[in-house]
Design a protein around this motif. Structure first.
Motif, mmCIF file in Angstrom:
data_model
loop_
_atom_site.group_PDB
_atom_site.id
_atom_site.type_symbol
_atom_site.label_atom_id
_atom_site.label_comp_id
_atom_site.label_asym_id
_atom_site.label_seq_id
_atom_site.Cartn_x
_atom_site.Cartn_y
_atom_site.Cartn_z
ATOM 1 N N TRP A 51 0.866 -1.169 0.000
ATOM 2 C CA TRP A 51 0.000 0.000 0.000
ATOM 3 C C TRP A 51 0.901 1.215 0.000
ATOM 4 N N LEU A 52 0.778 2.051 -1.024
ATOM 5 C CA LEU A 52 1.651 3.198 -1.210
ATOM 6 C C LEU A 52 0.882 4.503 -1.041
ATOM 7 N N GLU A 53 1.499 5.432 -0.351
ATOM 8 C CA GLU A 53 0.918 6.767 -0.191
ATOM 9 C C GLU A 53 1.671 7.720 -1.107
ATOM 10 N N PRO A 54 1.027 8.190 -2.173
ATOM 11 C CA PRO A 54 1.727 9.089 -3.101
ATOM 12 C C PRO A 54 1.943 10.464 -2.495
ATOM 13 N N GLU A 55 3.071 11.054 -2.813
ATOM 14 C CA GLU A 55 3.389 12.389 -2.309
ATOM 15 C C GLU A 55 2.448 13.424 -2.915
ATOM 16 N N GLU A 56 2.100 13.230 -4.191
ATOM 17 C CA GLU A 56 1.206 14.130 -4.898
ATOM 18 C C GLU A 56 -0.035 13.372 -5.349
ATOM 19 N N SER A 57 -1.052 14.112 -5.759
ATOM 20 C CA SER A 57 -2.272 13.488 -6.259
ATOM 21 C C SER A 57 -1.941 12.578 -7.443
ATOM 22 N N PHE A 58 -2.475 11.356 -7.417
ATOM 23 C CA PHE A 58 -2.163 10.376 -8.458
ATOM 24 C C PHE A 58 -3.468 9.933 -9.124
ATOM 25 N N ASN A 59 -3.580 10.178 -10.418
ATOM 26 C CA ASN A 59 -4.801 9.864 -11.151
ATOM 27 C C ASN A 59 -4.614 8.646 -12.044
ATOM 28 N N PHE A 60 -5.622 7.785 -12.058
ATOM 29 C CA PHE A 60 -5.597 6.616 -12.931
ATOM 30 C C PHE A 60 -7.014 6.096 -13.130
ATOM 31 N N LYS A 61 -7.171 5.268 -14.149
ATOM 32 C CA LYS A 61 -8.437 4.608 -14.415
ATOM 33 C C LYS A 61 -8.343 3.161 -13.921
ATOM 34 N N PRO A 62 -9.446 2.577 -13.475
ATOM 35 C CA PRO A 62 -9.410 1.167 -13.067
ATOM 36 C C PRO A 62 -8.884 0.292 -14.205
ATOM 37 N N GLY A 63 -7.898 -0.539 -13.881
ATOM 38 C CA GLY A 63 -7.277 -1.390 -14.893
ATOM 39 C C GLY A 63 -5.918 -0.895 -15.340
ATOM 40 N N GLY A 112 7.579 2.584 5.527
ATOM 41 C CA GLY A 112 8.263 3.867 5.673
ATOM 42 C C GLY A 112 9.225 4.151 4.542
ATOM 43 N N ALA A 113 9.573 3.119 3.761
ATOM 44 C CA ALA A 113 10.509 3.298 2.654
ATOM 45 C C ALA A 113 9.895 4.178 1.573
ATOM 46 N N GLU A 114 10.750 4.926 0.905
ATOM 47 C CA GLU A 114 10.312 5.825 -0.162
ATOM 48 C C GLU A 114 10.712 5.260 -1.519
ATOM 49 N N MET A 115 9.822 5.412 -2.509
ATOM 50 C CA MET A 115 10.071 4.960 -3.870
ATOM 51 C C MET A 115 9.736 6.062 -4.848
ATOM 52 N N THR A 116 10.259 5.955 -6.043
ATOM 53 C CA THR A 116 9.852 6.890 -7.091
ATOM 54 C C THR A 116 8.508 6.434 -7.660
ATOM 55 N N LEU A 117 7.769 7.383 -8.199
ATOM 56 C CA LEU A 117 6.458 7.104 -8.777
ATOM 57 C C LEU A 117 6.243 8.038 -9.956
ATOM 58 N N ARG A 118 5.998 7.475 -11.128
ATOM 59 C CA ARG A 118 5.646 8.310 -12.270
ATOM 60 C C ARG A 118 4.320 9.003 -11.967
ATOM 61 N N PRO A 119 4.114 10.226 -12.456
ATOM 62 C CA PRO A 119 3.034 11.082 -11.955
ATOM 63 C C PRO A 119 1.604 10.659 -12.253
ATOM 64 N N ARG A 120 1.366 9.699 -13.149
ATOM 65 C CA ARG A 120 -0.014 9.279 -13.400
ATOM 66 C C ARG A 120 -0.034 7.851 -13.927
ATOM 67 N N GLY A 121 -1.221 7.243 -13.836
ATOM 68 C CA GLY A 121 -1.374 5.893 -14.343
ATOM 69 C C GLY A 121 -1.434 5.865 -15.859
ATOM 70 N N LYS A 122 -1.100 4.707 -16.413
ATOM 71 C CA LYS A 122 -1.140 4.528 -17.867
ATOM 72 C C LYS A 122 -1.722 3.164 -18.197
ATOM 73 N N GLY A 123 -2.026 2.970 -19.476
ATOM 74 C CA GLY A 123 -2.513 1.683 -19.934
ATOM 75 C C GLY A 123 -3.908 1.761 -20.530
ATOM 76 N N ILE A 124 -4.206 0.841 -21.451
ATOM 77 C CA ILE A 124 -5.516 0.795 -22.104
ATOM 78 C C ILE A 124 -6.298 -0.465 -21.737
ATOM 79 N N PHE A 125 -5.808 -1.200 -20.736
ATOM 80 C CA PHE A 125 -6.530 -2.389 -20.279
ATOM 81 C C PHE A 125 -7.593 -1.931 -19.287
ATOM 82 N N VAL A 126 -8.664 -1.373 -19.814
ATOM 83 C CA VAL A 126 -9.714 -0.770 -18.996
ATOM 84 C C VAL A 126 -11.069 -1.356 -19.393
#
Length: 280
Positions: A51-63, A112-126
């Motif tokens: 379970w990751l808590e993003p530093e900034e708002s993270f938008n994605f579509k289900p899938g 508590g560990a920190e990771m990088t996260l690209r700013p938004r979700g991607k993919g067309i498997f929706v």
């Protein structure tokens, strides 16, 4: 048959932050933010939930998937959680070296560990909203995008968007989750899916183990066999209209190829997303 495919093309840059370390330290380039590991659950020695808590708002579509990284290495992972949830939930298979590069590093991370996260979700498997019947076929972690779609459907009565549903009504939707695994302890969301199938008559869960005779599956009472070998019979028994049905396949490439082949000369629509055993 209407076939929609996509493969993830991902580039790892091997430049280091310091020129002196150019040959030894990979560097993540481009735009990214960070996220914090706020909870983890180890299901087996090689299956973990994050379970990751993003530093900034993270938008994605289900899938869709998110791309996370640590140690200068990034990989995409499909998202379990609904976009309505606070944290990003992932279900990850740990692939040991030399085939796996990132997952062994993720496995060692503590809360508590920190990771990088690209700013938004991607993919067309929706979700394909124009169909009444949604046949979700997956292997182990391949069930992830389906859980996200079901959570969103149950939590948001305005999803999918009515204008995209054509002549289909939301109350006509039927969801069938067919999940295969070698062992029963690899079903990461069987409790949730079983409960949902009990509470909603439009959700159906059909898990199967491919090694029923092994000791680890001695208590298994459900379906037996590889899920790709069972899907044809399952759909035939439903008696549904192929033109009103989308078959989704997510997980092991061989499973996907077999399911696609079985329905290649039919009027079913087929949508796929592949997971490779190695995470290179």
């Amino acid at each position: 048959m209407n076939i929609k495919k996509f493969d993830i093309l991902f580039i790892i840059n091997t430049n280091s932050e310091k020129k002196m370390e150019n040959e030894s330290q990979p560097q993540i380039k481009g735009k990214f933010t960070t996220c914090k590991l706020v909870k983890r659950e180890d299901l087996t020695h090689d299956l973990i939930k994050f379970w990751l808590e993003p530093e900034e708002s993270f938008n994605f579509k289900p899938g869709q998937y998110c791309t996370i990284g640590t140690g200068g290495i990034e990989r995409p992972y499909s998202i379990v959680s609904s976009p309505d949830e606070k944290n990003i939930e992932l279900f990850i298979e740990v692939v040991p070296p030399p085939d796996g590069n990132l997952t062994p590093l993720l496995h060692e991370l503590s809360v508590g560990a920190e990771m990088t996260l690209r700013p938004r979700g991607k993919g067309i498997f929706v979700i394909q909203p124009q169909f009444k019947n949604h046949i979700f076929v997956g292997t182990v972690t391949g069930v992830v995008p389906y859980v996200s779609m079901l959570r969103k459907f149950l939590n948001d009565t305005n999803w999918p968007e009515p204008e995209k549903m054509e002549n289909v009504k939301r109350e006509d939707y039927q969801f069938h989750v067919l999940e295969g695994a070698s062992y029963s302890d690899e079903f990461g969301y069987d409790d949730e899916l079983t409960q949902l199938s009990k509470e909603h008559d439009f959700i159906h869960f059909y898990p199967s183990v491919s090694r029923p005779d092994e000791a680890k599956n001695s208590d298994w009472k459900g379906a037996k066999g590889r899920i790709n070998n069972l899907v044809e019979d399952y759909i035939t028994k439903l008696g549904i209209n192929p033109k009103e049905t989308c078959i989704y396949a997510c997980g092991h490439p061989q499973m996907i190829e077999d399911v696609e082949k079985r329905f290649s000369d039919t009027d079913f629509t087929f949508l796929e997303e592949r997971f490779w055993k190695d995470d290179d």
